[in-house]
Design an enzyme around this catalytic site. Structure first.
Site, short mmCIF file in Angstrom:
data_model
loop_
_atom_site.label_atom_id
_atom_site.label_comp_id
_atom_site.label_asym_id
_atom_site.label_seq_id
_atom_site.Cartn_x
_atom_site.Cartn_y
_atom_site.Cartn_z
N GLY A 166 100.24 1.29 -38.81
CA GLY A 166 99.19 2.27 -38.64
C GLY A 166 98.09 1.80 -37.71
O GLY A 166 98.12 0.67 -37.20
N GLY A 189 92.81 9.04 -32.70
CA GLY A 189 91.89 9.32 -31.61
C GLY A 189 91.19 8.04 -31.21
O GLY A 189 90.67 7.31 -32.07
N LYS A 190 91.19 7.73 -29.93
CA LYS A 190 90.69 6.43 -29.50
C LYS A 190 89.22 6.23 -29.86
O LYS A 190 88.81 5.17 -30.33
CB LYS A 190 90.90 6.25 -28.01
CG LYS A 190 92.37 6.26 -27.58
CD LYS A 190 92.56 5.78 -26.17
CE LYS A 190 92.32 4.30 -26.04
NZ LYS A 190 93.22 3.47 -26.85
N ASP A 205 92.24 -0.41 -29.52
CA ASP A 205 91.02 0.16 -30.08
C ASP A 205 90.34 -0.82 -31.02
O ASP A 205 89.10 -0.88 -31.08
CB ASP A 205 91.35 1.46 -30.82
CG ASP A 205 91.87 2.53 -29.89
OD1 ASP A 205 91.52 2.53 -28.70
OD2 ASP A 205 92.66 3.38 -30.35
N THR A 213 92.72 -6.52 -21.28
CA THR A 213 93.46 -6.87 -22.48
C THR A 213 94.94 -6.92 -22.13
O THR A 213 95.48 -5.99 -21.52
CB THR A 213 93.20 -5.86 -23.62
OG1 THR A 213 93.52 -4.54 -23.19
CG2 THR A 213 91.74 -5.90 -24.04
N SER A 261 95.19 -0.23 -40.47
CA SER A 261 95.51 -1.65 -40.26
C SER A 261 94.29 -2.48 -39.90
O SER A 261 94.38 -3.71 -39.82
CB SER A 261 96.54 -1.78 -39.13
OG SER A 261 95.96 -1.55 -37.85
N GLU A 271 89.65 10.13 -23.31
CA GLU A 271 90.40 11.18 -24.00
C GLU A 271 89.67 12.51 -23.98
O GLU A 271 90.30 13.56 -24.05
CB GLU A 271 90.69 10.77 -25.45
CG GLU A 271 91.93 9.92 -25.58
CD GLU A 271 92.34 9.72 -27.02
OE1 GLU A 271 93.56 9.67 -27.28
OE2 GLU A 271 91.48 9.60 -27.90
N GLY A 273 97.72 -7.83 -24.28
CA GLY A 273 98.67 -7.91 -25.38
C GLY A 273 98.84 -9.34 -25.88
O GLY A 273 97.87 -10.04 -26.16
N ASP A 316 103.20 -3.59 -36.12
CA ASP A 316 102.89 -2.32 -35.47
C ASP A 316 101.65 -2.54 -34.60
O ASP A 316 100.58 -2.86 -35.12
CB ASP A 316 102.63 -1.24 -36.53
CG ASP A 316 102.37 0.13 -35.95
OD1 ASP A 316 102.29 0.26 -34.71
OD2 ASP A 316 102.23 1.10 -36.73
#
Length: 327
Positions: A310, A61-62, A275, A243, A314, A162, A245, A269
């Site tokens: 994860g 969940g964000k 987030d 953002t 992470s 969300e 990447g 990952d």
């Protein structure tokens, strides 16, 4: 043309990760979802029963992701959300509390299940996802009102898309009325937002896909990203942080544009990296860090997060981030 953020020496990065004199006070309103991940040889056909090879449950969940990231960096975090009165809800509330997050305003209900996301992932990494928002959609205006004092006492208030938009906007209005800095992460992406969403955002922080969807403009180059960012400013956002990447991030203000590059790494990952950025940004700004420095530090945290599988699992602690700066 955007200018680049100067790459100062590593000791400055290390200092940014030092424990501040006063922890940031952060309030996050958003979703708590439990990810139920089944790893399968291939995605099942319609009506087929298929044996999987591995199962993994995780907290997602964000909103909760961003709250957890800020808490791992040492912020005092209050989460506003809603869970079902079921095993997923009980486990999630206990998980947040164990991280030191204030759960006084994480409400429970019998009217719906906790939010869950059953996910099937095949051997090539392709997935099929069902998201059931459940209790997340039942957060009410009256429940938000109970958190007014916490919102007013915060350094930074963070929201996303969300949960129902009117609830997020109600929290941002409370923060604005109290003079509290706001960050809106417009995710998951929607094709349009009311003008008030932009006006209530001291910092509007979309990724490149969300930016393209909201503006209808290309984001393939930094110059194109700047033009799209200026369109978001024109709609009322105080500052825009895109953002991008592996390309880092772009800060767009009324007076300037600043590109903050990301460190090149081999990502394991990228789940939850956005987030990690938003939660870190809220923490660092709440500590009083200057905007450009906070964006660089948040980018460094997000980069660390992609080196492990994860989402929340992470996210690095403050000590881990500091150690990374020193290595």
């Amino acid at each position: 043309r955007s200018r680049a953020y100067p790459r100062d020496d590593m000791s400055n990065d290390e200092r940014r990760m030092n424990t501040p004199a006063r922890p940031a006070q952060i309030v996050v309103v958003g979703a708590c979802n439990t990810d139920l991940v089944s790893y399968v040889p291939r995605l099942p056909a319609l009506g087929e029963t298929l044996h999987g090879v591995r199962f993994q449950a995780g907290f997602g969940g964000k909103g909760a992701n961003q709250a957890v990231m800020a808490a791992k960096l040492g912020a005092r975090v209050t989460m506003i959300g809603k869970l079902g009165r079921d095993v997923f809800g009980a486990d999630y509330r206990a998980h947040l509390a164990a991280l030191g997050i204030n759960t006084d305003y994480v409400h429970m209900t019998d009217a719906a299940s906790s939010g869950v996301a059953p996910i099937a992932v095949d051997a090539e990494g392709r997935n099929a996802i069902i998201i059931v928002m459940g209790a997340n959609d039942l957060l009410t205006q009256d429940e938000i009102e109970t958190a007014r004092a916490a919102i007013s006492a915060a350094d930074v208030v963070v929201g996303q898309l969300e949960i129902p938009l009117d609830i997020t906007m109600a929290v941002l209005r409370m923060a604005r009325h109290a003079g509290v800095r706001t960050i809106l992460n417009p995710a998951p992406a929607k094709p349009s937002l009311p003008d008030e969403c932009y006006a209530l955002s001291d910092i509007f922080c979309p990724n490149e896909n969300e930016t393209a969807l909201l503006t209808g403009m290309p984001v393939d180059t930094l110059a194109a990203c700047e033009r799209a960012g200026r369109e978001l400013l024109r709609r009322g956002a105080g500052t825009v942080i895109l953002t991008l990447g592996a390309r880092g991030s772009l800060i767009v203000t009324a007076d300037d544009t600043l590109h903050v590059a990301a460190r090149a790494v081999h990502a394991v990952d990228s789940t939850g990296a956005g987030d990690a950025f938003v939660g870190s940004l809220a923490c660092f700004l709440g500590e009083g860090m200057a905007l450009a420095a906070a964006v660089r530090a948040a980018g460094a945290i997000a980069t660390l997060s992609v080196l492990k599988p994860g989402a929340q699992s992470s996210f690095p602690t403050r000590a881990e981030a500091r150690e990374s700066c020193m290595s």
